[in-house]
Design a protein around this motif. Structure first.
Motif, PDB file in Angstrom:
ATOM      1  N   UNK A  69      -2.752  -9.415  -1.998  1.00 49.41           N
ATOM      2  CA  UNK A  69      -3.099  -8.087  -2.485  1.00 49.41           C
ATOM      3  C   UNK A  69      -1.831  -7.232  -2.490  1.00 49.41           C
ATOM      4  N   UNK A  70      -1.521  -6.668  -3.644  1.00 48.73           N
ATOM      5  CA  UNK A  70      -0.333  -5.826  -3.769  1.00 48.73           C
ATOM      6  C   UNK A  70      -0.788  -4.376  -3.893  1.00 48.73           C
ATOM      7  N   UNK A  71      -0.344  -3.553  -2.953  1.00 42.19           N
ATOM      8  CA  UNK A  71      -0.745  -2.153  -2.879  1.00 42.19           C
ATOM      9  C   UNK A  71       0.360  -1.229  -3.369  1.00 42.19           C
ATOM     10  N   UNK A  72      -0.016   0.006  -3.628  1.00 38.90           N
ATOM     11  CA  UNK A  72       0.926   1.019  -4.116  1.00 38.90           C
ATOM     12  C   UNK A  72       1.886   1.495  -3.030  1.00 38.90           C
ATOM     13  N   UNK A  73       1.577   1.189  -1.789  1.00 35.33           N
ATOM     14  CA  UNK A  73       2.454   1.535  -0.665  1.00 35.33           C
ATOM     15  C   UNK A  73       2.176   0.582   0.476  1.00 35.33           C
ATOM     16  N   UNK A  74       3.012   0.624   1.501  1.00 40.32           N
ATOM     17  CA  UNK A  74       2.872  -0.275   2.633  1.00 40.32           C
ATOM     18  C   UNK A  74       1.567  -0.093   3.383  1.00 40.32           C
ATOM     19  N   UNK A  75       1.082  -1.187   3.980  1.00 42.47           N
ATOM     20  CA  UNK A  75      -0.154  -1.166   4.765  1.00 42.47           C
ATOM     21  C   UNK A  75       0.132  -1.675   6.172  1.00 42.47           C
ATOM     22  N   UNK A  76      -0.749  -1.309   7.085  1.00 42.45           N
ATOM     23  CA  UNK A  76      -0.676  -1.761   8.470  1.00 42.45           C
ATOM     24  C   UNK A  76      -1.565  -2.996   8.624  1.00 42.45           C
ATOM     25  N   UNK A  77      -0.994  -4.191   8.776  1.00 42.96           N
ATOM     26  CA  UNK A  77      -1.816  -5.405   8.815  1.00 42.96           C
ATOM     27  C   UNK A  77      -2.817  -5.452   9.972  1.00 42.96           C
TER      28      UNK A  77
ATOM     29  N   UNK B 217     -10.190  -3.797   2.970  1.00 42.84           N
ATOM     30  CA  UNK B 217     -10.009  -2.440   3.487  1.00 42.84           C
ATOM     31  C   UNK B 217      -8.563  -2.349   3.958  1.00 42.84           C
ATOM     32  N   UNK B 218      -7.955  -1.216   3.697  1.00 46.19           N
ATOM     33  CA  UNK B 218      -6.540  -1.057   4.030  1.00 46.19           C
ATOM     34  C   UNK B 218      -6.298   0.281   4.706  1.00 46.19           C
ATOM     35  N   UNK B 219      -5.365   0.266   5.617  1.00 48.96           N
ATOM     36  CA  UNK B 219      -4.848   1.487   6.222  1.00 48.96           C
ATOM     37  C   UNK B 219      -3.368   1.512   5.863  1.00 48.96           C
ATOM     38  N   UNK B 220      -2.982   2.539   5.121  1.00 45.97           N
ATOM     39  CA  UNK B 220      -1.581   2.636   4.704  1.00 45.97           C
ATOM     40  C   UNK B 220      -0.712   3.058   5.884  1.00 45.97           C
ATOM     41  N   UNK B 221       0.582   2.932   5.706  1.00 40.42           N
ATOM     42  CA  UNK B 221       1.503   3.275   6.786  1.00 40.42           C
ATOM     43  C   UNK B 221       1.397   4.738   7.182  1.00 40.42           C
ATOM     44  N   UNK B 222       0.839   5.578   6.302  1.00 36.41           N
ATOM     45  CA  UNK B 222       0.632   6.985   6.670  1.00 36.41           C
ATOM     46  C   UNK B 222      -0.808   7.234   7.132  1.00 36.41           C
ATOM     47  N   UNK B 223      -1.521   6.179   7.486  1.00 31.80           N
ATOM     48  CA  UNK B 223      -2.865   6.156   8.106  1.00 31.80           C
ATOM     49  C   UNK B 223      -4.030   6.503   7.182  1.00 31.80           C
ATOM     50  N   UNK B 224      -3.840   6.559   5.881  1.00 33.99           N
ATOM     51  CA  UNK B 224      -4.967   6.784   4.978  1.00 33.99           C
ATOM     52  C   UNK B 224      -5.741   5.477   4.768  1.00 33.99           C
ATOM     53  N   UNK B 225      -7.065   5.587   4.689  1.00 29.43           N
ATOM     54  CA  UNK B 225      -7.946   4.431   4.533  1.00 29.43           C
ATOM     55  C   UNK B 225      -8.376   4.288   3.079  1.00 29.43           C
ATOM     56  N   UNK B 226      -8.387   3.053   2.583  1.00 24.99           N
ATOM     57  CA  UNK B 226      -8.946   2.747   1.266  1.00 24.99           C
ATOM     58  C   UNK B 226      -9.697   1.429   1.384  1.00 24.99           C
ATOM     59  N   UNK B 227     -10.566   1.182   0.418  1.00 21.38           N
ATOM     60  CA  UNK B 227     -11.312  -0.079   0.415  1.00 21.38           C
ATOM     61  C   UNK B 227     -11.733  -0.407  -1.002  1.00 21.38           C
ATOM     62  N   UNK B 228     -12.102  -1.654  -1.199  1.00 25.15           N
ATOM     63  CA  UNK B 228     -12.552  -2.058  -2.521  1.00 25.15           C
ATOM     64  C   UNK B 228     -13.132  -3.458  -2.508  1.00 25.15           C
ATOM     65  N   UNK B 229     -13.640  -3.854  -3.648  1.00 27.76           N
ATOM     66  CA  UNK B 229     -14.278  -5.147  -3.824  1.00 27.76           C
ATOM     67  C   UNK B 229     -13.925  -5.667  -5.206  1.00 27.76           C
ATOM     68  N   UNK B 230     -13.724  -6.972  -5.303  1.00 27.57           N
ATOM     69  CA  UNK B 230     -13.576  -7.604  -6.607  1.00 27.57           C
ATOM     70  C   UNK B 230     -14.024  -9.056  -6.516  1.00 27.57           C
ATOM     71  N   UNK B 231     -14.242  -9.656  -7.676  1.00 25.38           N
ATOM     72  CA  UNK B 231     -14.674 -11.051  -7.744  1.00 25.38           C
ATOM     73  C   UNK B 231     -13.662 -11.889  -8.499  1.00 25.38           C
ATOM     74  N   UNK B 232     -13.664 -13.177  -8.180  1.00 24.83           N
ATOM     75  CA  UNK B 232     -12.920 -14.164  -8.961  1.00 24.83           C
ATOM     76  C   UNK B 232     -13.767 -15.431  -8.970  1.00 24.83           C
ATOM     77  N   UNK B 233     -13.465 -16.327  -9.885  1.00 27.04           N
ATOM     78  CA  UNK B 233     -14.222 -17.580 -10.029  1.00 27.04           C
ATOM     79  C   UNK B 233     -13.303 -18.756  -9.807  1.00 27.04           C
TER      80      UNK B 233
END
Length: 121
Positions: free
Chosen positions: A46-54, A102-118
């Motif tokens: 997953x490639x995000x627009x900014x760094x995330x805290x693993x 679900x992601x927490x960016x390095x500045x502590x903001x939370x985001x989440x999402x869902x997608x499918x693949x086959x």
């Protein structure tokens, strides 16, 4: 002059709100691709627009039947905290899979999402 003095605070408020809206780690690219068809992947990237805290970011993977598919611990790519790599625990059978992230960016903001693949036969 009064109109001018009211515009400045309004403009600053709008600028701060706009800055905060862009300060979240948004998903920019996924491998397997969102809605894509692939052979069984060994990992989810997953490639995000900014760094995330693993430590506070993760992925769950489920089959079309809703069964949970084992995945390994999430880690960021060496030298690039905006790329999250999650190993897939076993080869996937053909079918549709759902990724919930679900992601927490390095500045502590939370985001989440869902997608499918086959996974193709």
């Amino acid at each position: 002059m009064r109109t001018f003095s009211l515009r400045i605070p309004a403009s600053l408020t709008f600028a701060l709100i706009a800055t905060q809206a862009f300060a979240h780690a948004q998903l920019e690219k996924a491998t397997p691709a969102v809605g894509g068809t692939v052979s069984s992947p060994s990992e989810i990237r997953l490639e995000f627009s900014e760094g995330v805290e693993p430590k506070f970011t993760g992925v769950t993977l489920t089959s079309a039947s809703g069964a949970s598919v084992p995945v390994g611990p999430a880690k960021t790519e060496t030298g690039n905290a905006a790329v999250l790599i999650v190993p897939v625990g076993k080869p996937l059978s053909p079918g549709t899979y759902t990724v919930r992230w679900h992601a927490v960016s390095v500045d502590t903001h939370h985001t989440q999402g869902t997608f499918e693949f086959t996974v193709s036969p």
